[in-house]
Design a protein around this motif. Structure first.
Motif, short mmCIF file in Angstrom:
data_model
loop_
_atom_site.label_atom_id
_atom_site.label_comp_id
_atom_site.label_asym_id
_atom_site.label_seq_id
_atom_site.Cartn_x
_atom_site.Cartn_y
_atom_site.Cartn_z
N THR B 2 -3.55 77.69 50.39
CA THR B 2 -4.91 78.03 49.96
C THR B 2 -4.96 79.50 49.53
OG1 THR B 2 -5.61 78.75 52.14
CG2 THR B 2 -5.84 76.40 51.67
N PHE B 3 -6.09 79.89 48.92
CA PHE B 3 -6.24 81.29 48.49
C PHE B 3 -6.19 82.24 49.69
CE2 PHE B 3 -8.72 85.02 47.32
CZ PHE B 3 -8.12 85.38 46.12
N LEU B 4 -6.87 81.86 50.77
CA LEU B 4 -6.90 82.71 51.97
C LEU B 4 -5.50 82.86 52.56
CD1 LEU B 4 -8.65 84.29 53.98
CD2 LEU B 4 -8.87 82.18 55.31
N GLN B 5 -4.76 81.75 52.62
CA GLN B 5 -3.38 81.80 53.13
C GLN B 5 -2.53 82.73 52.26
OE1 GLN B 5 -2.22 77.67 53.09
NE2 GLN B 5 -3.08 77.25 55.11
N SER B 23 10.38 90.76 57.62
CA SER B 23 9.34 90.10 56.82
C SER B 23 9.66 88.62 56.65
CB SER B 23 9.21 90.76 55.45
OG SER B 23 10.41 90.64 54.73
N LEU B 24 10.94 88.33 56.43
CA LEU B 24 11.33 86.93 56.21
C LEU B 24 11.08 86.12 57.48
CD1 LEU B 24 12.58 85.02 54.18
CD2 LEU B 24 14.83 85.64 55.05
N GLY B 25 11.43 86.70 58.63
CA GLY B 25 11.19 86.01 59.90
C GLY B 25 9.72 85.71 60.10
N HIS B 26 8.87 86.70 59.79
CA HIS B 26 7.43 86.50 59.98
C HIS B 26 6.85 85.48 59.00
CE1 HIS B 26 7.62 89.84 62.75
NE2 HIS B 26 6.38 89.60 63.08
N THR B 27 7.39 85.45 57.77
CA THR B 27 6.84 84.46 56.83
C THR B 27 7.33 83.05 57.15
OG1 THR B 27 8.61 84.98 55.25
CG2 THR B 27 6.49 86.06 54.90
N VAL B 28 8.32 82.92 58.02
CA VAL B 28 8.69 81.59 58.52
C VAL B 28 7.87 81.27 59.77
CG1 VAL B 28 10.55 80.23 59.59
CG2 VAL B 28 11.04 81.64 57.59
N LEU B 29 7.78 82.23 60.71
CA LEU B 29 7.19 81.95 62.02
C LEU B 29 5.66 81.87 62.01
CD1 LEU B 29 9.48 84.16 64.30
CD2 LEU B 29 9.49 81.67 64.07
N LEU B 33 3.36 78.86 63.25
CA LEU B 33 2.43 79.00 64.38
C LEU B 33 1.02 78.56 64.00
CD1 LEU B 33 3.29 82.47 65.98
CD2 LEU B 33 3.23 80.27 67.15
N LEU B 34 0.61 78.88 62.77
CA LEU B 34 -0.76 78.57 62.34
C LEU B 34 -0.89 77.17 61.76
CD1 LEU B 34 -1.55 82.03 60.67
CD2 LEU B 34 -2.35 81.20 62.89
N GLY B 35 0.24 76.46 61.70
CA GLY B 35 0.19 75.08 61.23
C GLY B 35 0.03 74.96 59.72
N TRP B 36 0.42 76.02 58.98
CA TRP B 36 0.33 75.95 57.52
C TRP B 36 1.50 75.12 57.00
CZ3 TRP B 36 -0.55 81.82 56.10
CH2 TRP B 36 -1.76 82.23 56.66
N LYS B 278 8.95 72.19 70.89
CA LYS B 278 8.49 71.42 69.73
C LYS B 278 7.00 71.65 69.44
CE LYS B 278 12.41 69.00 69.36
NZ LYS B 278 13.40 69.38 68.36
N VAL B 279 6.43 72.76 69.96
CA VAL B 279 5.03 73.09 69.64
C VAL B 279 4.94 73.56 68.19
CG1 VAL B 279 3.08 74.58 70.23
CG2 VAL B 279 4.54 73.67 72.04
N ILE B 280 5.95 74.33 67.76
CA ILE B 280 6.02 74.69 66.33
C ILE B 280 7.30 74.09 65.75
CG2 ILE B 280 4.65 76.78 66.54
CD1 ILE B 280 7.21 78.41 66.44
N THR B 281 7.21 73.67 64.51
CA THR B 281 8.39 73.06 63.85
C THR B 281 8.55 73.66 62.46
OG1 THR B 281 6.97 71.31 63.05
CG2 THR B 281 8.28 70.85 65.04
#
Lengths: 61, 281
Positions: B2-5, B23-29, B33-36, B278-281
């Motif tokens: 989405t635009f906000l994402q 930065s790469l780690g954060h754009t994966v994690l 975490l937020l379910g995007w 398995k809370v985040i995948t």
């Protein structure tokens, strides 16, 4: 060291041509020509020639 | 996406590209975490990422514009004269020596490495490793604190190349490029100030070259779908990157890497635990 610079430069230019044509497929993610690999190798080849120039001790002073 | 994402990812990129937190780690994690549900290999997403990198590189160029002017003229002078005679030329060739190993590693290793390490659990584990590298770097630096600090102008070219090569560790998602290069700088007897400055100067050609090489993705038909997001995202990433580098250059005058180490250790441990549960995948 000057000979090493020449060898590195020639090797890089030769590999760059092979990657550009797609003749070399080493460390690539998909088959075909790899222009990015070729460009980076060509730049390293030019830098090796610059290194050679610095070793030749040319100076304006 | 989405635009906000897209805008949140732009801010995240601008900040985390320069902070030693990967930065790469954060754009994966963070999306995990937020379910995007973001398809990272989608052409529209790749075009968007190119725009973010372009914005970040421009911000760095603008921030260090006076340094880059001196460095470019120094390089030109040394090429004409056939020898390195002044500090600007020397810094320029140090940056070249540092950029070559990263460029080679990026081109030849990025594809194979990225395909191996894409899962959140591995990324989180590498974030913990990133923290340990920073702690180890600080400990070793303190152990040699009595030694005279080596100014950037006197850094040997071999060390410049090694600092540049250390950036290749950031091909592993979760390892920070700036973190690795600052630690390598500290281990070369540089001060935090100089190590950070050299790291940020090294980042400029690396990010800029990557953006230029990937620029055709922005012109591809698929990119038209995210034109607005790419444009605004690039501007937002640039603004946040500028603010980040302005903050970090002041921060490293008197501070060290340990707070970032604690952050990476905490965030990495939490994400790793959530990933193996398995809370985040």
């Amino acid at each position: 060291m000057r000979a090493l610079a020449v060898v590195i430069a020639l090797a890089c230019f030769a590999l760059a041509v092979l990657y550009w044509n797609g003749a070399l497929q080493l460390a690539v993610s998909h088959p075909g020509p790899h222009h990015t690999h070729a460009i980076v190798l060509a730049i390293v080849g030019v830098l090796a020639l610059v290194w050679l120039r610095f070793q030749s001790g040319v100076s304006s002073r | 996406m989405t635009f906000l994402q897209a805008m949140l990812l732009a801010i995240l990129q601008g900040v985390s590209e320069l902070f030693p937190v990967s930065s790469l780690g954060h754009t994966v994690l963070l999306p995990a975490l937020l379910g995007w549900r973001i398809q990272r290999s989608d052409p529209t997403f790749l075009a968007f990422v190119v725009a973010l990198h372009f914005g970040t590189a421009l911000a760095l160029l603008v921030f260090y514009r006076h340094d880059w002017m001196r460095i470019v003229f120094g390089l030109a002078r040394s090429l004409v004269r056939g020898r390195v005679e002044d500090a600007d030329a020397r810094l320029g060739w140090l940056l070249v020596a540092g950029t070559v190993p990263l460029a080679l590693a990026g081109v030849f290793l990025e594809g194979p490495v990225r395909s191996l390490f894409g899962s959140p659990a591995l990324v989180a584990a590498f974030l913990v490793v990133n923290a340990l590298v920073m702690f180890a770097g600080e400990r070793l630096k303190r152990a040699s604190a009595l030694a005279t600090a080596r100014p950037l102008a006197k850094l040997p070219f071999r060390n410049g190349a090694l600092i540049g090569a250390s950036q290749a560790l950031a091909l592993l998602p979760g390892i920070s490029r700036s973190g690795a290069s600052i630690v390598a700088g500290l281990l070369s007897d540089m001060t935090h100030d100089d190590a950070a400055r050299f790291s940020f100067l090294l980042a400029t050609p690396a990010i800029f070259a990557a953006s230029v090489l990937e620029f055709p993705r922005l012109l591809a038909p698929a990119a038209h779908a995210v034109l607005l997001e790419s444009l605004l995202g690039g501007i937002l990433a640039g603004l946040t990157a500028y603010a980040s580098v302005a903050f970090l250059t002041r921060y490293f005058h008197t501070n060290d890497l340990r707070p970032f180490g604690w952050y990476c250790l905490t965030f990495g441990t939490v994400c790793f635990t959530l990933a193996i549960m398995k809370v985040i995948t």
